[in-house]
Design an enzyme around this catalytic site. Structure first.
Site, PDB file in Angstrom:
ATOM      1  N   ARG A  48       0.856  -1.177   0.000  1.00 11.96           N
ATOM      2  CA  ARG A  48       0.000   0.000   0.000  1.00 11.96           C
ATOM      3  C   ARG A  48       0.900   1.237   0.000  1.00 11.96           C
ATOM      4  O   ARG A  48       1.906   1.274   0.715  1.00 11.96           O
ATOM      5  CB  ARG A  48      -0.911   0.037   1.223  1.00 11.96           C
ATOM      6  CG  ARG A  48      -1.866   1.241   1.182  1.00 11.96           C
ATOM      7  CD  ARG A  48      -2.743   1.346   2.402  1.00 11.96           C
ATOM      8  NE  ARG A  48      -3.564   2.563   2.314  1.00 11.96           N
ATOM      9  CZ  ARG A  48      -4.305   3.038   3.306  1.00 11.96           C
ATOM     10  NH1 ARG A  48      -4.348   2.407   4.465  1.00 11.96           N
ATOM     11  NH2 ARG A  48      -5.005   4.154   3.136  1.00 11.96           N
ATOM     12  N   HIS A  49       0.540   2.215  -0.793  1.00 12.26           N
ATOM     13  CA  HIS A  49       1.324   3.448  -0.882  1.00 12.26           C
ATOM     14  C   HIS A  49       1.559   4.061   0.497  1.00 12.26           C
ATOM     15  O   HIS A  49       0.805   3.825   1.452  1.00 12.26           O
ATOM     16  CB  HIS A  49       0.628   4.460  -1.786  1.00 12.26           C
ATOM     17  CG  HIS A  49      -0.722   4.884  -1.274  1.00 12.26           C
ATOM     18  ND1 HIS A  49      -0.888   5.816  -0.267  1.00 12.26           N
ATOM     19  CD2 HIS A  49      -1.969   4.491  -1.629  1.00 12.26           C
ATOM     20  CE1 HIS A  49      -2.164   5.990  -0.021  1.00 12.26           C
ATOM     21  NE2 HIS A  49      -2.849   5.198  -0.827  1.00 12.26           N
ATOM     22  N   GLY A  50       2.586   4.879   0.593  1.00  7.48           N
ATOM     23  CA  GLY A  50       2.886   5.562   1.847  1.00  7.48           C
ATOM     24  C   GLY A  50       1.821   6.582   2.214  1.00  7.48           C
ATOM     25  O   GLY A  50       0.930   6.899   1.419  1.00  7.48           O
ATOM     26  N   GLY A  56      -9.775   8.518  -3.748  1.00  8.06           N
ATOM     27  CA  GLY A  56      -9.820   7.292  -4.527  1.00  8.06           C
ATOM     28  C   GLY A  56      -9.123   7.531  -5.856  1.00  8.06           C
ATOM     29  O   GLY A  56      -7.957   7.242  -6.038  1.00  8.06           O
ATOM     30  N   GLU A  68      -7.877   2.662  -6.439  1.00  6.35           N
ATOM     31  CA  GLU A  68      -8.794   2.618  -5.301  1.00  6.35           C
ATOM     32  C   GLU A  68     -10.221   2.834  -5.806  1.00  6.35           C
ATOM     33  O   GLU A  68     -10.440   3.215  -6.958  1.00  6.35           O
ATOM     34  CB  GLU A  68      -8.387   3.728  -4.310  1.00  6.35           C
ATOM     35  CG  GLU A  68      -9.216   3.832  -3.045  1.00  6.35           C
ATOM     36  CD  GLU A  68      -9.121   2.581  -2.199  1.00  6.35           C
ATOM     37  OE1 GLU A  68      -9.896   1.630  -2.488  1.00  6.35           O
ATOM     38  OE2 GLU A  68      -8.309   2.537  -1.254  1.00  6.35           O
TER      39      GLU A  68
END
Length: 202
Positions: free
Chosen positions: A8-10, A22, A82
C-alpha cells in the site's frame, strides 16, 4: 506459481487530513516519503520480476526508488485504482455526515452495493480489481510480481484470492506502507505476510 508482493502506498497529505482520495491524486507526506525510502531499502535484495502501480503519484512515488534500484520499468494500470468516491473525493467522512446525511443512510443500508454519487460501489470495484488480477496472474506465471496500490485494492485482491468474493473485504487491515505477500499456485493461495510494517523499525 506466482508470488505477489502487495504494497500500500505511503501516507499521503489526504490521509493525514482524513480526506477521501480514490481517483483523486494526493501526494506523499513527509512520513510517506520516509516509508518509501525504507521500503526500497527493505526490498532491495528481493528477487522481483515485474512491478505494477496505478497511474497516481502516491503509488508511483512510493515504489520509484525501489524500481530504480532493481532497474525495472514499472507498468501502470488504472484498473487497480482505489474505489472511485465520485462527488465525495477530497471530503472527510465527518463533512459527508454533516452535509449529506441521506447519503450516509443509504451507505449504511446498501453496504457493498452502495454506489458513491458519480463514483463506484465496492462491489463494482471488486469486479474491476478481480478481472485485472486474473490477467496479471495469467501473464506472470513462475514470477515474483510487486504491486504498489491502495488499501481497498489490496483488500479486494486478498478477498478474491482467498474466497473469490467481496464479503470479507473489511476483515483485512491494510496500513499505509504495509507489505503483504501471497503465493498463488493452481488456484491455492498462501498468505506469507499480511499488513507487515516491521521494516519501519529497522
Amino acid at each position: 506459481m506466482i508470488k505477489l508482493i502487495l504494497i500500500r502506498h505511503g501516507v499521503t497529505v489526504c490521509n493525514e487530513g482524513g480526506a477521501l482520495s480514490g481517483f483523486k491524486d494526493s501526494i506523499l507526506s513527509e512520513k510517506g516519503k520516509s516509508q518509501a525510502s525504507k521500503i526500497a531499502e527493505y526490498l532491495k535484495d528481493e528477487d522481483i520480476d515485474k512491478i505494477y502501480t496505478t497511474p497516481l503519484s502516491r503509488t508511483k512515488d512510493t515504489i520509484k526508488k525501489l524500481a530504480e534500484i532493481k532497474n525495472i520499468q514499472t507498468e501502470e494500470t488504472s484498473l487497480l485504482n482505489e474505489i472511485n468516491f465520485g462527488d465525495f473525493e477530497g471530503l472527510s467522512f465527518k463533512i459527508i455526515e454533516e452535509k449529506y446525511p441521506k447519503e450516509v443512510e443509504k451507505m449504511i443500508k446498501e453496504g457493498f452495493e452502495y454506489k458513491y454519487p458519480n463514483g463506484e460501489s465496492l462491489k463494482e470495484t471488486f469486479v474491476r480489481v478481480k478481472n485485472e488480477m486474473s490477467k496479471i496472474i495469467n501473464d506472470n506465471d513462475n514470477s515474483t510480481v510487486l504491486i504498489c496500490s491502495h488499501g481497498g485494492t489490496i483488500r479486494n485482491i486478498i478477498s478474491y484470492l482467498i474466497c473469490n468474493d467481496y464479503k470479507y473485504h473489511w476483515n483485512f487491515k491494510i496500513d499505509n506502507g504495509s507489505i503483504t505477500e501471497i503465493e498463488v499456485d493452481n488456484n491455492f493461495a498462501v498468505i506469507n505476510k499480511l499488513n507487515d510494517t516491521s521494516y519501519m523499525n529497522m
